[in-house]
Scaffold this motif. Structure first.
Motif, mmCIF file in Angstrom:
data_model
loop_
_atom_site.group_PDB
_atom_site.id
_atom_site.type_symbol
_atom_site.label_atom_id
_atom_site.label_comp_id
_atom_site.label_asym_id
_atom_site.label_seq_id
_atom_site.Cartn_x
_atom_site.Cartn_y
_atom_site.Cartn_z
ATOM 1 N N MET A 258 31.470 51.074 43.235
ATOM 2 C CA MET A 258 31.990 49.966 42.446
ATOM 3 C C MET A 258 32.270 48.748 43.329
ATOM 4 O O MET A 258 31.995 47.606 42.934
ATOM 5 N N SER A 259 32.794 48.973 44.508
ATOM 6 C CA SER A 259 33.104 47.868 45.414
ATOM 7 C C SER A 259 31.837 47.142 45.840
ATOM 8 O O SER A 259 31.810 45.903 45.941
ATOM 9 N N GLU A 260 30.773 47.897 46.094
ATOM 10 C CA GLU A 260 29.513 47.293 46.520
ATOM 11 C C GLU A 260 28.926 46.377 45.454
ATOM 12 O O GLU A 260 28.224 45.415 45.777
ATOM 13 N N THR A 261 29.215 46.669 44.196
ATOM 14 C CA THR A 261 28.692 45.853 43.094
ATOM 15 C C THR A 261 29.720 44.848 42.575
ATOM 16 O O THR A 261 29.486 44.179 41.577
ATOM 17 N N GLY A 262 30.880 44.776 43.225
ATOM 18 C CA GLY A 262 31.879 43.773 42.862
ATOM 19 C C GLY A 262 32.678 44.086 41.617
ATOM 20 O O GLY A 262 33.261 43.185 41.004
ATOM 21 N N ILE A 263 32.733 45.365 41.216
ATOM 22 C CA ILE A 263 33.501 45.742 40.027
ATOM 23 C C ILE A 263 34.892 46.192 40.456
ATOM 24 O O ILE A 263 35.033 47.161 41.210
ATOM 25 N N PRO A 264 35.943 45.522 40.005
ATOM 26 C CA PRO A 264 37.308 45.946 40.354
ATOM 27 C C PRO A 264 37.685 47.234 39.618
ATOM 28 O O PRO A 264 37.401 47.376 38.422
#
Length: 394
Positions: A104-110
């Motif tokens: 999720m962090s790699e795709t910018g999703i909090p």
């Protein structure tokens, strides 16, 4: 402070009272399990209740600390096996949490993790002391499609049980479930803390008050302290506090540092103050929780005391609200209890929500999607039709 609150505990099984006594002794400097209370104990029921209420890791470590000889060796050994299994389960969930968080962090999703290992570490100081069957995390609603695609790529399969009409899933429901068939991991992806209708903090508000978990070296985020309290009491109350694990979480939270003024303000803003009072009264009675002076205003709500007594119903019997079929008398009691939990505003929202079309309306009279707005005026007639047909077949 009076910890009785006139709650009637007379019908609670003595084996459950023994479990409560063991938990009470856990934090005392000179613990002393009342050996007399062990006479004529049904040890099979004792273990079944510890498993049902998901408190066996805490009970096992408590017994080891206060008096390992107080129960039969076979009972302690069985609890030890469950404790070991739970430790491996929590380690597995921790690894999965790291994996999910990294993707999720790699795709910018909090992502805000709601329960699982983060609660074990935060509330108990040890992930093995709290049970968890799955991972719950919260994401913004607008990111849900992207999250679902990422999980599918990771091998998770969606349990597509939600039926919807006119996008009512966005507020009637609050999470969807995924399962990994190989790793045997279950995920619950939330876009709300609780099912609607009702007010609750937005994701952005929750994110602005987030905390970083110490469970791993990664940047794992979870709810701020007061937000976590709101979530845990609303979740536990919605399930009738039918598992003591949820109340034990509240007990652990009350024993930690809390901004009681901010908590009172937050719960009042979202009409949960009386439910917060219910939870604190129950922990005070069942676990002898010491409530700081700043938090004792929660104990004064008359409605909280009534709700606390109502929830004792679930402790008098083994109630599993997640396994169908739920016995009819329990289902009816639970429906009434859920309604009594609501404040006036939430009751109004709930009654208005009944006017909104349900998926059953679409099942009764299938219409093209562009005509689904017609279900609003048709709903009363479709409801009467279903009732008529049901009586005709009965």
């Amino acid at each position: 402070m009076d910890n009785n609150f006139d709650l009637n505990l007379s019908r609670i099984p003595k084996e459950l009272l023994l479990l409560l006594e063991i938990i009470k002794q856990h934090t005392q400097e000179k613990p002393d399990v009342r050996i007399s209370s062990l006479k004529d104990t049904d040890w099979e029921l004792f273990i079944e209740l510890a498993k049902h209420h998901r408190i066996y890791p805490f009970v096992y470590t408590s017994l080891n600390r206060i008096s390992p000889d107080a129960v039969p060796a076979t009972v302690l050994q069985e609890l030890k096996q469950y404790y070991k299994h739970n430790t491996f389960q929590m380690l597995s969930l921790t690894a999965e949490m790291n994996r999910i968080n990294e993707v999720m962090s790699e795709t910018g999703i909090p992502v805000l993790f709601l329960k699982g290992p983060v609660l074990g570490a935060e509330l108990y100081g040890d992930i093995s002391l709290r049970t968890s069957g799955d991972l719950d995390f919260l994401v913004p609603l607008h990111a849900l499609d992207k999250v679902e695609a990422l999980l599918a790529n990771l091998g998770f399969i969606k349990d597509d049980y939600i039926q919807t009409v006119l996008d009512d899933w966005k507020w009637r429901h609050h999470h969807i479930t995924y399962f990994h068939p190989e790793r045997r991991i279950k995920l619950e992806i939330h876009w709300r803390l609780n099912p609607g209708p009702g007010k609750e903090p937005s994701f952005n508000e929750l994110w602005s008050r987030k905390r970083r978990s110490t469970v791993t070296g990664s940047s794992i985020y979870f709810l701020g302290r007061e937000d976590l309290f709101l979530f845990l009491v609303s979740h536990g109350a919605r399930h009738g506090w039918s598992r003591l694990r949820w109340l034990l979480d509240i007990h652990q939270m009350v024993n930690q540092e809390m901004n009681w003024a901010e908590l009172q303000k937050l719960l009042r803003s979202y009409n949960y103050a009386h439910i917060g009072g219910q939870a604190i009264i129950l922990t005070s009675v069942l676990f002898n929780t010491t409530v700081p002076k700043e938090g004792q205003s929660f104990l004064s709500y008359k409605k909280s005391r009534t709700l606390a007594q109502e929830s004792i119903f679930y402790l008098e019997r083994l109630v599993n609200l997640h396994t169908d079929p739920v016995p009819e008398h329990i289902s009816k009691y639970h429906q009434r209890h859920l309604f009594s939990l609501m404040d006036l505003q939430r009751k109004i929202f709930y009654m208005l929500s009944l006017l909104h079309p349900f998926p059953t309306d679409a099942g009764t009279l299938p219409l093209p999607k562009k005509l689904h707005l017609l279900y609003f005026p048709l709903r009363p007639f479709l409801w009467i039709w279903r009732k008529t047909r049901r009586h005709a077949w009965s």
